[in-house]
Write a protein that holds these residues in place. Structure first.
Motif, PDB file in Angstrom:
ATOM      1  N   ALA A   1       0.693  -1.343  -0.028  1.00  0.00           N
ATOM      2  CA  ALA A   1      -0.369   0.028  -0.197  1.00  0.00           C
ATOM      3  C   ALA A   1       0.755   0.914   0.298  1.00  0.00           C
ATOM      4  N   GLY A   2       0.327   2.242  -0.501  1.00  0.00           N
ATOM      5  CA  GLY A   2       1.097   3.296  -0.909  1.00  0.00           C
ATOM      6  C   GLY A   2       2.332   3.177  -1.907  1.00  0.00           C
ATOM      7  N   ALA A   3       2.096   2.225  -2.795  1.00  0.00           N
ATOM      8  CA  ALA A   3       3.875   2.309  -3.472  1.00  0.00           C
ATOM      9  C   ALA A   3       2.926   2.910  -4.982  1.00  0.00           C
ATOM     10  N   LEU A   4       2.146   2.816  -5.009  1.00  0.00           N
ATOM     11  CA  LEU A   4       1.796   3.679  -6.133  1.00  0.00           C
ATOM     12  C   LEU A   4       1.290   4.945  -6.108  1.00  0.00           C
ATOM     13  N   ARG A   5       1.052   5.462  -4.523  1.00  0.00           N
ATOM     14  CA  ARG A   5      -0.232   6.492  -4.880  1.00  0.00           C
ATOM     15  C   ARG A   5       1.148   7.992  -5.141  1.00  0.00           C
ATOM     16  N   LEU A   6       0.124   8.600  -5.706  1.00  0.00           N
ATOM     17  CA  LEU A   6       0.384   9.850  -5.913  1.00  0.00           C
ATOM     18  C   LEU A   6       0.906  11.356  -5.771  1.00  0.00           C
ATOM     19  N   GLY A   7       1.782  11.420  -5.261  1.00  0.00           N
ATOM     20  CA  GLY A   7       2.849  12.413  -4.600  1.00  0.00           C
ATOM     21  C   GLY A   7       1.732  14.029  -5.136  1.00  0.00           C
ATOM     22  N   ARG A   8       2.408  15.110  -4.982  1.00  0.00           N
ATOM     23  CA  ARG A   8       2.395  16.276  -5.390  1.00  0.00           C
ATOM     24  C   ARG A   8       3.118  16.366  -5.786  1.00  0.00           C
ATOM     25  N   PRO A   9       3.117  16.896  -7.419  1.00  0.00           N
ATOM     26  CA  PRO A   9       4.431  17.382  -7.935  1.00  0.00           C
ATOM     27  C   PRO A   9       5.023  18.718  -7.194  1.00  0.00           C
ATOM     28  N   SER A  10       6.460  17.616  -7.915  1.00  0.00           N
ATOM     29  CA  SER A  10       7.684  19.240  -7.463  1.00  0.00           C
ATOM     30  C   SER A  10       7.446  20.716  -7.635  1.00  0.00           C
ATOM     31  N   PRO A  11       7.405  21.713  -6.632  1.00  0.00           N
ATOM     32  CA  PRO A  11       7.068  23.189  -7.023  1.00  0.00           C
ATOM     33  C   PRO A  11       8.287  23.704  -8.487  1.00  0.00           C
ATOM     34  N   ILE A  12       9.177  22.800  -8.866  1.00  0.00           N
ATOM     35  CA  ILE A  12      10.211  23.595 -10.288  1.00  0.00           C
ATOM     36  C   ILE A  12      10.302  22.259 -10.986  1.00  0.00           C
ATOM     37  N   TRP A  13       9.012  21.653 -11.059  1.00  0.00           N
ATOM     38  CA  TRP A  13       8.772  20.298 -12.308  1.00  0.00           C
ATOM     39  C   TRP A  13       8.530  20.419 -13.731  1.00  0.00           C
ATOM     40  N   PHE A  14       8.897  22.533 -14.190  1.00  0.00           N
ATOM     41  CA  PHE A  14       8.432  22.490 -15.466  1.00  0.00           C
ATOM     42  C   PHE A  14      10.172  22.946 -15.387  1.00  0.00           C
ATOM     43  N   LYS A  15      11.127  22.876 -14.399  1.00  0.00           N
ATOM     44  CA  LYS A  15      12.393  23.299 -15.181  1.00  0.00           C
ATOM     45  C   LYS A  15      13.438  21.895 -15.332  1.00  0.00           C
ATOM     46  N   PRO A  16      13.890  20.889 -14.556  1.00  0.00           N
ATOM     47  CA  PRO A  16      13.851  19.878 -15.551  1.00  0.00           C
ATOM     48  C   PRO A  16      13.442  19.079 -17.074  1.00  0.00           C
ATOM     49  N   ALA A  17      12.306  19.344 -17.036  1.00  0.00           N
ATOM     50  CA  ALA A  17      11.237  18.687 -17.473  1.00  0.00           C
ATOM     51  C   ALA A  17      12.222  19.861 -19.687  1.00  0.00           C
ATOM     52  N   LEU A  18      11.610  21.504 -19.256  1.00  0.00           N
ATOM     53  CA  LEU A  18      12.256  22.236 -20.322  1.00  0.00           C
ATOM     54  C   LEU A  18      13.797  22.379 -20.330  1.00  0.00           C
ATOM     55  N   SER A  19      14.926  22.015 -19.575  1.00  0.00           N
ATOM     56  CA  SER A  19      15.675  21.908 -19.821  1.00  0.00           C
ATOM     57  C   SER A  19      16.545  20.500 -20.252  1.00  0.00           C
ATOM     58  N   VAL A  20      16.004  19.951 -20.314  1.00  0.00           N
ATOM     59  CA  VAL A  20      16.420  18.382 -21.788  1.00  0.00           C
ATOM     60  C   VAL A  20      16.281  18.366 -22.550  1.00  0.00           C
ATOM     61  N   VAL A  21      14.767  19.157 -23.059  1.00  0.00           N
ATOM     62  CA  VAL A  21      14.558  18.897 -24.211  1.00  0.00           C
ATOM     63  C   VAL A  21      14.889  20.230 -25.401  1.00  0.00           C
ATOM     64  N   PHE A  22      15.110  21.336 -24.003  1.00  0.00           N
ATOM     65  CA  PHE A  22      16.524  22.234 -24.648  1.00  0.00           C
ATOM     66  C   PHE A  22      17.938  21.559 -24.823  1.00  0.00           C
ATOM     67  N   SER A  23      18.431  20.933 -24.335  1.00  0.00           N
ATOM     68  CA  SER A  23      19.277  20.154 -24.023  1.00  0.00           C
ATOM     69  C   SER A  23      19.347  19.678 -24.730  1.00  0.00           C
ATOM     70  N   VAL A  24      18.708  18.864 -24.977  1.00  0.00           N
ATOM     71  CA  VAL A  24      18.553  17.234 -25.813  1.00  0.00           C
ATOM     72  C   VAL A  24      18.416  18.127 -27.713  1.00  0.00           C
ATOM     73  N   ALA A  25      16.933  18.707 -27.839  1.00  0.00           N
ATOM     74  CA  ALA A  25      17.297  18.675 -28.899  1.00  0.00           C
ATOM     75  C   ALA A  25      17.805  19.190 -30.218  1.00  0.00           C
ATOM     76  N   PRO A  26      18.832  20.387 -29.835  1.00  0.00           N
ATOM     77  CA  PRO A  26      19.507  21.082 -30.461  1.00  0.00           C
ATOM     78  C   PRO A  26      20.259  19.778 -31.783  1.00  0.00           C
ATOM     79  N   PRO A  27      21.269  19.100 -30.597  1.00  0.00           N
ATOM     80  CA  PRO A  27      22.313  18.380 -31.287  1.00  0.00           C
ATOM     81  C   PRO A  27      21.801  17.759 -31.974  1.00  0.00           C
ATOM     82  N   ASN A  28      20.795  16.752 -31.509  1.00  0.00           N
ATOM     83  CA  ASN A  28      19.855  15.289 -32.066  1.00  0.00           C
ATOM     84  C   ASN A  28      19.489  15.880 -33.832  1.00  0.00           C
TER      85      ASN A  28
END
Length: 542
Positions: A9-36
Motif C-alpha cells: 500500500a502506498g507504493a503507487l500512490r501519487l504525490g504532489r508535483p515538485s514546485p519546479i517540475w517544469f525546470k528539468p523538463a524544459l531544460s532536458v528538451v532544450f538540451s537534447v533537441a539541438p544536437p539530435n
C-alpha cells in the motif's frame, strides 16, 4: 532479531508535483533537441547516443544556487564522460558479454556510491548508469572513442549553458525557493505543533541552510536577508506555540518571483558571525560513507547477477536488466521494495505506450526524434508525483533511442524489455535482501548519543546565569542539526528488514527532550517576536 513486513500500500500512490517540475523538463528538451536535430539533418542519428550522454546532464542540480550549480554540472559532465569513456574502451577491447556486465556492475556501484556521498540528484546515479551500461554493448574501436567522447563533451557543455541560463533572470532563485519552503514548513508546524510536521519543518530548515551555505558569499545583501528569515523559521520550529504561522506564510509568499526580500530586524542574541556554521558542519563524511557500503555492495551484486541472468535467458540487451537493478537501491530495504514495485509497474505500462507509438516513430526519423523529446519532457514532468508514473515515459524513450541507428523489430524489443524488467527487479531485490545492513542499528545508537550529548551541553549552558550569546547560538544549532540527523537515521533504520529491535522509545524521548531544550534556548536568547510586530520590505533585488 525480527523480519519487518514489506508493504504494498502506498507504493503507487501519487504525490504532489515538485514546485519546479517544469525546470528539468524544459531544460532536458532544450538540451537534447539541438544536437539530435543537427545529427538528423546530417543523416548521422546513429551518433545521438553519445550526444545524449552530455545532453542528459541538464537534468541535474536544479535545486542548487547558481555558483554551486556551475561546479556541480561541470562535475556531472566530467563524471558522465568518464563513465562513457571506460565503457567505450571496454567495448573496444572485448566482446565477452559476461566481462562487459561485470564492468557495468562495477561502474553502477561506483556511480551509486559517489552520487549518494555527494548528494547529487535527482536523478542521481540512474542516468549515469543507463548511459555507461548501454555504451558497453555498442560495437566500438579504440580509434572511434576520442571522437565519440568529443561529441559527449560538446553536448555536455551545451547542457551546462542550459542549466545556468535561468540565473540571468533570477540569480537567487534557488536560495529564495529553499527559504520559502522552510518558512512554509515552519508555518505548518507552528499551526499544528505535532511530531509529523516538526520532522518535515526541521528537514526543510536544514536543507535551506545547506542551500545558502553553498552560495559561498555571505556579504550578499539578499543572502543575509534570507538568513534572517531562516532564523525565524528556526524559532518557529523550536517554539511553535509562540510563533505566528500567517506571518511565516506571508514571508514565504513574498519570496516568490523577483520582489524584494522581506526585511526583519536583527533579534537580540542573533550572532551573525555564527549563522549557518553548525549547519555547514552537519555532514559527517565518515558516518555517511560507512552507511553507503551496504548499498554499494547491493548495487554491484544485484547489477552483476541481473546481467548474468539476462544473458542466461538469451536476452540480447542485458544492460536493461542491469539498469533496472541499479534503479532499485534506496536508503533501506523497504524503500528498495517500493521502488521495485514502481519500476515494474511503470516499465510494463511504458511498454504498452511503446506499442501504441512505434508505428508513428517508424514513419520517419524526424518523428522518432520528436517522440523522444516528448517523452523526455513527460518523464520529468511526471516522475516527481511518483517514480512509476515517470517511467511510463522513460521506457518508450529508452526503446526508441535504440532505434536511432536503425529501425528494429518491435516485437523483439518489447519481449526483451519486459523480460529484462522482471529479471532485473527480481534479482536486484534478492541481492538487496541478501546483503543485510545490520549496522543501521549501530548508526542509530550513535545518532542518539550525539543528540543526547548536544542536549546536555545546551542544558548546561542554559543553567549558567551569564552564558554568552555566541555560545548559546552555537549550542542551539548543534542540537538542531543533531535532531535532524537523528530523525533521518531513525527512519532509515526502521526500513531495514533483518535487524535487532530498535530503541524507538528512546528516540521519541530524545526528540521530545531535545525540542523542549530548543524552545527554552530560544526564549533565553530573546528570539521570540511579538505577534503584532510589523514586517518591512527591504529593497533587495535578486
Amino acid at each position: 532479531m525480527r523480519i519487518r513486513p514489506l508493504p504494498l500500500a502506498g507504493a503507487l500512490r501519487l504525490g504532489r508535483p515538485s514546485p519546479i517540475w517544469f525546470k528539468p523538463a524544459l531544460s532536458v528538451v532544450f538540451s537534447v533537441a539541438p544536437p539530435n536535430l543537427i545529427l538528423l539533418a546530417l543523416g548521422r542519428l546513429d551518433l545521438a547516443m553519445y550526444t545524449m550522454a552530455g545532453s542528459l546532464c541538464a537534468l541535474y542540480a536544479h535545486n542548487r544556487p547558481y555558483a554551486a550549480r556551475a561546479r556541480t554540472l561541470a562535475w556531472v559532465v566530467l563524471g558522465m564522460t568518464g563513465g562513457l569513456a571506460l565503457s567505450l574502451v571496454a567495448a573496444s577491447l572485448t566482446a565477452n558479454a559476461a566481462v562487459l556486465v561485470t564492468v557495468g556492475a562495477l561502474l553502477a556501484a561506483t556511480q551509486k556510491a559517489v552520487c549518494d556521498a555527494t548528494r547529487v540528484g535527482p536523478p542521481g546515479n540512474v542516468v549515469l548508469t543507463f548511459i555507461s551500461s548501454a555504451s558497453l554493448f555498442v560495437p566500438q574501436t579504440l580509434g572511434q572513442v576520442p571522437g565519440h567522447l568529443a561529441l559527449a563533451l560538446a553536448a555536455g557543455a551545451w547542457a551546462w549553458l542550459i542549466g545556468m541560463a535561468p540565473g540571468l533572470v533570477r540569480p537567487h532563485g534557488p536560495e529564495r525557493r529553499a527559504t520559502a519552503q522552510a518558512l512554509t514548513a515552519a508555518a505548518a508546524h507552528a499551526a499544528t505543533g505535532d511530531a509529523r510536521t516538526r520532522g518535515a519543518a526541521a528537514a526543510a530548515v536544514q536543507a535551506a541552510w545547506q542551500t545558502l551555505l553553498t552560495t559561498g558569499v555571505r556579504s550578499d545583501r539578499t543572502r543575509r536577508g534570507l538568513e534572517r528569515l531562516l532564523v525565524r523559521a528556526e524559532v518557529a520550529l523550536a517554539a511553535p506555540a509562540d510563533s505566528d504561522p500567517e506571518r511565516l506564510r506571508t514571508w514565504a509568499r513574498a519570496l516568490r518571483g523577483n520582489g524584494p526580500v522581506p526585511r526583519v530586524d536583527d533579534l537580540p542574541g542573533e550572532a551573525d558571525e555564527l549563522l549557518g556554521v553548525q549547519a555547514e558542519g552537519n555532514t559527517r563524511p565518515g558516518h555517511h560513507l560507512a552507511a553507503l557500503a551496504p548499498i554499494a555492495l547491493r548495487t554491484f551484486l544485484g547489477c552483476a547477477l541481473a546481467g548474468y541472468a539476462s544473458l542466461a535467458l538469451g536476452v540480447g540487451r542485458p544492460y536493461w536488466a542491469l539498469v533496472t537493478a541499479a534503479s532499485l537501491y534506496q536508503a533501506n530495504l523497504t524503500l528498495t521494495w517500493s521502488r521495485a514495485v514502481q519500476r515494474v509497474v511503470g516499465n510494463l505500462v511504458g511498454v504498452l505506450v511503446f506499442v501504441a507509438v512505434v508505428p508513428l516513430a517508424h514513419l520517419h526519423q524526424a518523428a522518432l526524434v520528436l517522440l523522444c523529446l516528448a517523452f523526455n519532457f513527460g518523464a520529468e514532468a511526471l516522475i516527481g508525483r511518483n517514480y512509476w508514473l515517470g517511467t511510463i515515459c522513460v521506457t518508450p524513450m529508452a526503446l526508441l533511442i535504440t532505434e536511432f541507428a536503425r529501425f528494429q523489430d518491435s516485437a523483439e524489443l518489447i519481449t526483451e524489455r519486459t523480460a529484462d524488467t522482471l529479471v532485473g527487479a527480481l534479482v536486484g531485490f534478492v541481492a538487496a535482501v541478501a546483503v543485510t545492513n545490520r549496522r543501521s542499528g549501530d548508526r542509530l545508537e550513535q545518532a542518539l548519543t550525539t543528540a543526547e550529548q548536544a542536549r546536555e551541553r545546551t542544558a548546561r549552558l542554559l543553567a549558567e546565569p551569564h552564558a554568552g550569546p555566541a555560545a548559546l547560538e552555537a549550542a542551539r544549532r548543534a542540537l538542531t542539526a543533531a535532531l535532524v540527523d537523528l530523525r533521518a537515521t531513525a527512519e532509515a533504520a526502521a526500513g531495514e528488514w533483518w535487524q535487532r529491535a530498535l530503541p524507538q522509545d528512546r528516540v521519541v524521548l530524545a526528540e521530545q527532550a531535545g525540542h523542549r531544550t530548543l524552545a527554552a534556548t530560544v526564549r533565553r536568547q530573546g528570539l521570540l517576536l511579538d505577534r503584532d510586530d510589523s514586517t518591512r520590505a527591504e529593497d533587495v533585488r535578486p
